[in-house]
Design a protein around this motif. Structure first.
Motif, PDB file in Angstrom:
ATOM      1  N   PHE A  36       0.759  -1.166  -0.114  1.00 31.52           N
ATOM      2  CA  PHE A  36       0.255   0.020   0.119  1.00 31.52           C
ATOM      3  C   PHE A  36       0.786   1.356  -0.003  1.00 31.52           C
ATOM      4  N   THR A  37       2.078   1.154   0.603  1.00 29.86           N
ATOM      5  CA  THR A  37       2.761   2.325   0.716  1.00 29.86           C
ATOM      6  C   THR A  37       3.585   2.756  -0.505  1.00 29.86           C
ATOM      7  N   LYS A  38       3.681   1.641  -1.512  1.00 32.70           N
ATOM      8  CA  LYS A  38       4.604   1.993  -2.547  1.00 32.70           C
ATOM      9  C   LYS A  38       3.861   2.040  -3.860  1.00 32.70           C
ATOM     10  N   GLU A  39       2.295   1.810  -3.819  1.00 33.01           N
ATOM     11  CA  GLU A  39       1.793   2.058  -4.892  1.00 33.01           C
ATOM     12  C   GLU A  39       0.951   3.278  -5.083  1.00 33.01           C
ATOM     13  N   TRP A  40       0.607   3.942  -6.166  1.00 32.10           N
ATOM     14  CA  TRP A  40      -0.260   5.097  -6.365  1.00 32.10           C
ATOM     15  C   TRP A  40      -1.667   4.617  -5.833  1.00 32.10           C
ATOM     16  N   SER A 141       4.132  11.623  -2.177  1.00 32.80           N
ATOM     17  CA  SER A 141       3.908  11.818  -3.796  1.00 32.80           C
ATOM     18  C   SER A 141       2.315  12.008  -4.163  1.00 32.80           C
ATOM     19  N   ALA A 142       2.083  13.147  -4.864  1.00 32.21           N
ATOM     20  CA  ALA A 142       0.809  13.541  -5.279  1.00 32.21           C
ATOM     21  C   ALA A 142       0.753  13.987  -6.840  1.00 32.21           C
ATOM     22  N   ASP A 143      -0.177  13.570  -7.537  1.00 32.92           N
ATOM     23  CA  ASP A 143      -0.216  13.716  -8.875  1.00 32.92           C
ATOM     24  C   ASP A 143      -1.792  13.561  -9.423  1.00 32.92           C
ATOM     25  N   GLU A 144      -1.792  14.028 -10.671  1.00 30.63           N
ATOM     26  CA  GLU A 144      -3.337  14.005 -11.208  1.00 30.63           C
ATOM     27  C   GLU A 144      -3.110  13.572 -12.553  1.00 30.63           C
ATOM     28  N   PRO A 158       7.944   5.035  -9.697  1.00 35.29           N
ATOM     29  CA  PRO A 158       7.610   5.492 -11.001  1.00 35.29           C
ATOM     30  C   PRO A 158       6.532   6.549 -11.008  1.00 35.29           C
ATOM     31  N   THR A 159       6.422   7.439 -12.044  1.00 35.38           N
ATOM     32  CA  THR A 159       5.625   8.632 -12.153  1.00 35.38           C
ATOM     33  C   THR A 159       4.237   7.948 -12.078  1.00 35.38           C
ATOM     34  N   LEU A 160       3.104   8.621 -11.912  1.00 33.57           N
ATOM     35  CA  LEU A 160       1.780   8.247 -11.974  1.00 33.57           C
ATOM     36  C   LEU A 160       1.471   7.588 -13.320  1.00 33.57           C
ATOM     37  N   VAL A 161       1.571   8.244 -14.591  1.00 32.51           N
ATOM     38  CA  VAL A 161       1.618   7.904 -15.737  1.00 32.51           C
ATOM     39  C   VAL A 161       2.425   6.681 -16.111  1.00 32.51           C
ATOM     40  N   GLU A 162       3.630   6.355 -15.567  1.00 25.97           N
ATOM     41  CA  GLU A 162       4.310   5.303 -15.842  1.00 25.97           C
ATOM     42  C   GLU A 162       3.682   4.140 -15.009  1.00 25.97           C
ATOM     43  N   TRP A 163       3.020   4.393 -14.046  1.00 31.31           N
ATOM     44  CA  TRP A 163       2.290   3.391 -13.220  1.00 31.31           C
ATOM     45  C   TRP A 163       0.911   2.843 -13.926  1.00 31.31           C
ATOM     46  N   LEU A 164       0.258   3.784 -14.336  1.00 25.32           N
ATOM     47  CA  LEU A 164      -0.874   3.215 -15.207  1.00 25.32           C
ATOM     48  C   LEU A 164      -0.462   2.749 -16.338  1.00 25.32           C
ATOM     49  N   GLY A 165       0.632   3.108 -16.911  1.00 21.82           N
ATOM     50  CA  GLY A 165       1.081   2.252 -18.078  1.00 21.82           C
ATOM     51  C   GLY A 165       0.273   2.238 -19.349  1.00 21.82           C
ATOM     52  N   PRO A 166      -0.090   0.908 -19.708  1.00 26.91           N
ATOM     53  CA  PRO A 166      -0.977   0.735 -20.926  1.00 26.91           C
ATOM     54  C   PRO A 166      -2.155   1.298 -20.878  1.00 26.91           C
ATOM     55  N   ILE A 167      -2.895   1.523 -19.355  1.00 26.73           N
ATOM     56  CA  ILE A 167      -4.226   2.134 -19.169  1.00 26.73           C
ATOM     57  C   ILE A 167      -4.233   3.318 -19.948  1.00 26.73           C
ATOM     58  N   VAL A 168      -3.249   4.324 -20.039  1.00 25.74           N
ATOM     59  CA  VAL A 168      -3.123   5.609 -20.525  1.00 25.74           C
ATOM     60  C   VAL A 168      -3.583   5.521 -21.752  1.00 25.74           C
ATOM     61  N   PRO A 169      -3.047   4.588 -22.946  1.00 29.25           N
ATOM     62  CA  PRO A 169      -3.348   4.879 -24.410  1.00 29.25           C
ATOM     63  C   PRO A 169      -4.576   3.958 -24.432  1.00 29.25           C
ATOM     64  N   MET A 170      -4.981   3.042 -23.909  1.00 28.65           N
ATOM     65  CA  MET A 170      -6.366   2.156 -23.838  1.00 28.65           C
ATOM     66  C   MET A 170      -7.298   2.890 -23.500  1.00 28.65           C
ATOM     67  N   ALA A 171      -7.353   3.728 -22.516  1.00 33.99           N
ATOM     68  CA  ALA A 171      -8.507   4.472 -22.024  1.00 33.99           C
ATOM     69  C   ALA A 171      -8.733   5.949 -22.795  1.00 33.99           C
ATOM     70  N   ALA A 172      -7.596   6.270 -23.908  1.00 29.74           N
ATOM     71  CA  ALA A 172      -7.607   7.575 -24.426  1.00 29.74           C
ATOM     72  C   ALA A 172      -8.973   7.945 -24.913  1.00 29.74           C
ATOM     73  N   GLN A 173      -9.865   6.997 -25.526  1.00 34.49           N
ATOM     74  CA  GLN A 173     -10.870   7.305 -26.223  1.00 34.49           C
ATOM     75  C   GLN A 173     -12.115   7.740 -25.447  1.00 34.49           C
ATOM     76  N   TYR A 174     -12.073   7.160 -24.127  1.00 34.31           N
ATOM     77  CA  TYR A 174     -13.150   7.754 -23.209  1.00 34.31           C
ATOM     78  C   TYR A 174     -13.015   8.998 -22.638  1.00 34.31           C
ATOM     79  N   PRO A 175     -13.963  10.046 -22.676  1.00 32.20           N
ATOM     80  CA  PRO A 175     -13.735  11.541 -22.364  1.00 32.20           C
ATOM     81  C   PRO A 175     -13.610  11.641 -20.814  1.00 32.20           C
ATOM     82  N   LEU A 176     -12.860  10.801 -20.138  1.00 33.05           N
ATOM     83  CA  LEU A 176     -13.050  10.931 -18.559  1.00 33.05           C
ATOM     84  C   LEU A 176     -12.876  12.446 -18.216  1.00 33.05           C
ATOM     85  N   GLN A 177     -11.943  13.270 -18.740  1.00 29.32           N
ATOM     86  CA  GLN A 177     -11.557  14.459 -18.135  1.00 29.32           C
ATOM     87  C   GLN A 177     -12.635  15.458 -18.321  1.00 29.32           C
TER      88      GLN A 177
END
Length: 356
Positions: A36-40, A141-144, A158-177
């Motif tokens: 728990f302390t090592k994961e985002w 650590s904190a990020d969004e 790892p940075t948050l984006v590095e930790w999310l890894g393949p989720i970032v491109p795979m979820a790109a089509q969904y307008p979450l933001q």
């Protein structure tokens, strides 16, 4: 990126983790430190931290922490602990630090929004009496990412984006933001976090337990792909003819759940509270929050929440039976529960010698 696609070996089913690992307080404390302390971890939403000085002060896996919006728009996180006498700096779950300073309500030590000590009254000169570098706030650590705020207790990794890894491109089509918060459903239940994760990562139980889900999705075509090197799972259920929605889901170890639908998103996580206890946190977001869509949005959220409730009711009984001492281990279906096996292997990998 490595994905599990091997042909199942029906002749050699895999044993589960032993029951004691779901109920032992010493095991939970080991998980807390090793995992728990090592994961985002999902912490909040960007819209809760709209302006410089805005903060969120919550407890995450037993640590009281505070995340603050900086003057340059970035986020910084700290343990919610004054360096003087350990008082909580932020007394409310959310709010704003006035005057661009974090002020301790106990003895008025003040810190810059970036955590650097500003003033320590009673230590000689008003400012500079003690070394700020030695007495600034304890950082985390904190990020969004796309409107979601994450923290990690460890400052290295790892940075948050590095930790999310393949989720970032795979979820790109969904307008979450572009989606906005509509409602949330949170509850504390007597379920270990691993029990809930394992339940999420198989649909073996779906025909028996989720009639509403099965009316919407073609469960015969439901797929779960495991990516052990990246710590995540990709789940997909195609929509039936006339069904309510299709479903694309991501599970990032240890307990981030991103559920994307045609109508919006269900963003979920758990906060482990102890061995066999958790708080389930679920946010529902929509692109259209107009009054005309309010009832439809409510029905969509309630449809999703009903599935969660069905899982909760069953998993309370699972947890109870893991604690009574009759059941020790079971076996996993090579066809239906490969992702559960991959999840359990992630637990083992994080804590070598777990079953020794």
């Amino acid at each position: 990126m490595s994905m599990i696609l091997e042909r199942p070996n029906v002749a050699n089913p895999v044993p589960t983790l032993p029951a004691t690992l779901y109920r032992d307080p010493a095991q939970f404390e080991r998980e807390r430190q090793a995992i728990f302390t090592k994961e985002w971890l999902l912490y909040g939403r960007s819209d809760q931290l709209a302006k410089p000085g805005d903060y969120l002060a919550l407890t995450i896996v037993g640590y009281p922490v505070v995340v603050v919006r900086q003057k340059d728009g970035t986020l910084k996180g700290f343990h919610n602990v004054c360096r003087h006498r350990a008082a909580a700096l932020a007394q409310n779950p959310e709010g704003a630090f006035s005057g661009g300073m974090i002020r301790c309500p106990y003895h008025s030590w003040t810190y810059e929004l970036n955590g650097c000590l500003n003033r320590s009254p009673g230590f000689g000169a008003e400012k500079g009496a003690i070394d700020p570098a030695q007495w600034s706030l304890f950082p985390i650590s904190a990020d969004e990412w796309r409107g979601l705020v994450f923290v990690r207790i460890a400052t290295a990794g790892p940075t948050l984006v590095e930790w999310l890894g393949p989720i970032v491109p795979m979820a790109a089509q969904y307008p979450l933001q572009d989606q906005r918060f509509f409602m949330e459903k949170n509850q504390e239940v007597a379920i270990d976090w691993k029990v809930y994760g394992e339940n999420y990562l198989e649909c073996y139980h779906c025909p028996n337990m989720h009639p509403g889900l099965c009316e919407s999705l073609d469960i015969s075509k439901y797929t779960i792909d495991s990516y052990p090197e990246d710590g995540f799972f990709h789940l997909y259920g195609p929509k039936r003819d006339g069904g309510f929605t299709d479903g694309l889901y991501f599970y990032r170890f240890p307990f981030l759940m991103l559920n994307f639908y045609q109508w919006g998103s269900s963003i979920a996580t758990v906060e482990p509270l102890g061995a066999g206890r958790l708080r389930h946190i679920n946010w529902y977001l929509f692109s259209d929050l107009s009054p005309e869509k309010a009832e439809e949005n409510r029905r969509s959220a309630e449809w999703s929440a009903q599935i969660v409730a069905e899982d909760m009711d069953m998993n309370v009984t699972v947890q109870r039976n893991l604690e009574i001492g009759v059941y020790d281990r079971g076996i996993l279906s090579p066809k239906q529960e490969r992702a559960v096996g991959a999840f359990q292997n992630m637990v083992r990998a994080a804590m070598p010698g777990l079953e020794g």
